[in-house]
Design a protein around this motif. Sequence first.
Motif, PDB file in Angstrom:
ATOM      1  N   THR A   6       8.960  13.553  -5.919  1.00 12.16           N
ATOM      2  CA  THR A   6       7.788  13.528  -4.871  1.00 12.16           C
ATOM      3  C   THR A   6       6.875  12.456  -5.394  1.00 12.16           C
ATOM      4  O   THR A   6       6.028  11.495  -4.718  1.00 12.16           O
ATOM      5  CB  THR A   6       7.342  14.732  -4.471  1.00 12.16           C
ATOM      6  N   LYS A   7       6.409  12.726  -6.661  1.00 17.28           N
ATOM      7  CA  LYS A   7       5.411  11.908  -7.502  1.00 17.28           C
ATOM      8  C   LYS A   7       5.801  10.584  -7.455  1.00 17.28           C
ATOM      9  O   LYS A   7       5.115   9.537  -7.293  1.00 17.28           O
ATOM     10  CB  LYS A   7       5.038  12.440  -8.975  1.00 17.28           C
ATOM     11  N   MET A   8       6.833  10.285  -7.856  1.00 23.49           N
ATOM     12  CA  MET A   8       7.381   8.895  -7.859  1.00 23.49           C
ATOM     13  C   MET A   8       7.151   8.075  -6.576  1.00 23.49           C
ATOM     14  O   MET A   8       6.734   6.999  -6.428  1.00 23.49           O
ATOM     15  CB  MET A   8       8.680   8.803  -8.445  1.00 23.49           C
ATOM     16  N   LEU A   9       7.388   8.797  -5.687  1.00 22.07           N
ATOM     17  CA  LEU A   9       7.607   7.986  -4.215  1.00 22.07           C
ATOM     18  C   LEU A   9       6.207   8.192  -3.784  1.00 22.07           C
ATOM     19  O   LEU A   9       5.760   6.757  -3.227  1.00 22.07           O
ATOM     20  CB  LEU A   9       8.348   8.882  -3.138  1.00 22.07           C
ATOM     21  N   ILE A  10       5.332   8.984  -4.122  1.00 24.04           N
ATOM     22  CA  ILE A  10       3.666   8.778  -3.984  1.00 24.04           C
ATOM     23  C   ILE A  10       3.280   7.356  -4.745  1.00 24.04           C
ATOM     24  O   ILE A  10       2.613   6.812  -3.951  1.00 24.04           O
ATOM     25  CB  ILE A  10       2.890  10.014  -4.209  1.00 24.04           C
ATOM     26  N   ILE A  11       3.773   7.433  -6.119  1.00 20.36           N
ATOM     27  CA  ILE A  11       3.064   6.460  -6.608  1.00 20.36           C
ATOM     28  C   ILE A  11       3.617   5.018  -6.108  1.00 20.36           C
ATOM     29  O   ILE A  11       2.868   4.201  -6.113  1.00 20.36           O
ATOM     30  CB  ILE A  11       3.613   6.461  -8.259  1.00 20.36           C
ATOM     31  N   GLN A  13       4.230   4.275  -2.868  1.00 20.33           N
ATOM     32  CA  GLN A  13       3.811   3.889  -1.712  1.00 20.33           C
ATOM     33  C   GLN A  13       2.156   3.829  -1.947  1.00 20.33           C
ATOM     34  O   GLN A  13       1.770   2.823  -1.231  1.00 20.33           O
ATOM     35  CB  GLN A  13       3.693   5.242  -0.874  1.00 20.33           C
ATOM     36  N   VAL A  14       1.550   4.741  -2.840  1.00 17.07           N
ATOM     37  CA  VAL A  14       0.213   4.314  -3.112  1.00 17.07           C
ATOM     38  C   VAL A  14      -0.061   2.901  -3.767  1.00 17.07           C
ATOM     39  O   VAL A  14      -1.017   2.217  -3.448  1.00 17.07           O
ATOM     40  CB  VAL A  14      -0.456   5.381  -4.062  1.00 17.07           C
ATOM     41  N   SER A  15       0.764   2.490  -4.797  1.00 16.61           N
ATOM     42  CA  SER A  15       0.680   1.279  -5.268  1.00 16.61           C
ATOM     43  C   SER A  15       0.958   0.048  -4.131  1.00 16.61           C
ATOM     44  O   SER A  15      -0.111  -0.959  -4.287  1.00 16.61           O
ATOM     45  CB  SER A  15       1.797   0.992  -6.373  1.00 16.61           C
ATOM     46  N   GLU A  16       1.987   0.335  -3.281  1.00 15.63           N
ATOM     47  CA  GLU A  16       1.823  -0.733  -2.259  1.00 15.63           C
ATOM     48  C   GLU A  16       0.544  -0.756  -1.291  1.00 15.63           C
ATOM     49  O   GLU A  16       0.153  -1.899  -1.038  1.00 15.63           O
ATOM     50  CB  GLU A  16       3.150  -0.424  -1.124  1.00 15.63           C
ATOM     51  N   MET A  17       0.008   0.142  -1.150  1.00 18.88           N
ATOM     52  CA  MET A  17      -1.221   0.586  -0.573  1.00 18.88           C
ATOM     53  C   MET A  17      -2.466  -0.222  -1.267  1.00 18.88           C
ATOM     54  O   MET A  17      -3.061  -1.091  -0.541  1.00 18.88           O
ATOM     55  CB  MET A  17      -1.702   1.599  -0.100  1.00 18.88           C
ATOM     56  N   ILE A  18      -2.286  -0.149  -2.434  1.00 17.22           N
ATOM     57  CA  ILE A  18      -3.567  -0.630  -3.247  1.00 17.22           C
ATOM     58  C   ILE A  18      -3.437  -1.990  -3.277  1.00 17.22           C
ATOM     59  O   ILE A  18      -4.333  -3.002  -3.034  1.00 17.22           O
ATOM     60  CB  ILE A  18      -3.433  -0.075  -4.730  1.00 17.22           C
ATOM     61  N   ALA A  19      -2.058  -2.685  -3.451  1.00 20.92           N
ATOM     62  CA  ALA A  19      -1.985  -4.236  -3.742  1.00 20.92           C
ATOM     63  C   ALA A  19      -2.342  -4.779  -2.324  1.00 20.92           C
ATOM     64  O   ALA A  19      -2.829  -5.852  -2.333  1.00 20.92           O
ATOM     65  CB  ALA A  19      -0.456  -4.563  -3.795  1.00 20.92           C
ATOM     66  N   LYS A  20      -2.031  -4.016  -1.060  1.00 16.17           N
ATOM     67  CA  LYS A  20      -2.244  -4.570   0.193  1.00 16.17           C
ATOM     68  C   LYS A  20      -3.893  -4.639   0.325  1.00 16.17           C
ATOM     69  O   LYS A  20      -4.310  -5.620   0.780  1.00 16.17           O
ATOM     70  CB  LYS A  20      -1.615  -3.914   1.397  1.00 16.17           C
ATOM     71  N   SER A  27       2.550  -5.280  -9.358  1.00 13.53           N
ATOM     72  CA  SER A  27       2.349  -5.010 -10.721  1.00 13.53           C
ATOM     73  C   SER A  27       1.018  -4.548 -11.024  1.00 13.53           C
ATOM     74  O   SER A  27       0.894  -3.655 -11.774  1.00 13.53           O
ATOM     75  CB  SER A  27       3.115  -5.998 -11.515  1.00 13.53           C
ATOM     76  N   GLU A  28      -0.107  -5.587 -10.734  1.00 15.18           N
ATOM     77  CA  GLU A  28      -1.368  -5.130 -10.866  1.00 15.18           C
ATOM     78  C   GLU A  28      -1.724  -3.776 -10.292  1.00 15.18           C
ATOM     79  O   GLU A  28      -2.688  -2.907 -11.044  1.00 15.18           O
ATOM     80  CB  GLU A  28      -2.331  -6.247 -10.256  1.00 15.18           C
ATOM     81  N   ALA A  29      -1.539  -3.535  -9.065  1.00 19.00           N
ATOM     82  CA  ALA A  29      -1.743  -2.411  -8.468  1.00 19.00           C
ATOM     83  C   ALA A  29      -1.400  -1.201  -9.032  1.00 19.00           C
ATOM     84  O   ALA A  29      -2.004  -0.117  -9.328  1.00 19.00           O
ATOM     85  CB  ALA A  29      -1.160  -2.346  -6.810  1.00 19.00           C
ATOM     86  N   ARG A  30      -0.010  -1.059  -9.318  1.00 21.08           N
ATOM     87  CA  ARG A  30       0.538  -0.157 -10.060  1.00 21.08           C
ATOM     88  C   ARG A  30      -0.183   0.232 -11.490  1.00 21.08           C
ATOM     89  O   ARG A  30      -0.389   1.502 -11.754  1.00 21.08           O
ATOM     90  CB  ARG A  30       2.045  -0.368 -10.498  1.00 21.08           C
TER      91      ARG A  30
END
Length: 68
Positions: A6-11, A13-20, A27-30
């Motif tokens: 669950t945490k991995m999936l959240i990370i 998805q959140v990284s994708e949202m941050i990047a956008k 990679s920067e977002a993550r």
Amino acid sequence: MNRSITKMLIIIQVSEMIAKELKITLSEARNLFYSSYVCKILDDESSGLYGESPQRTFQLFIKEYKNK
């Protein structure tokens, strides 16, 4: 579902949202997310954040990011 998954999936998805949102690479977002306080609370099972939606975690991250 397993909390680690669950945490991995959240990370992811959140990284994708941050990047956008910030118009940066995934990679920067993550890296930004991993260095945030929000990510630390996500890893703390007593916080319950892992049970929230990725959108909620993203909102918390953006709030933290803008307040830095």
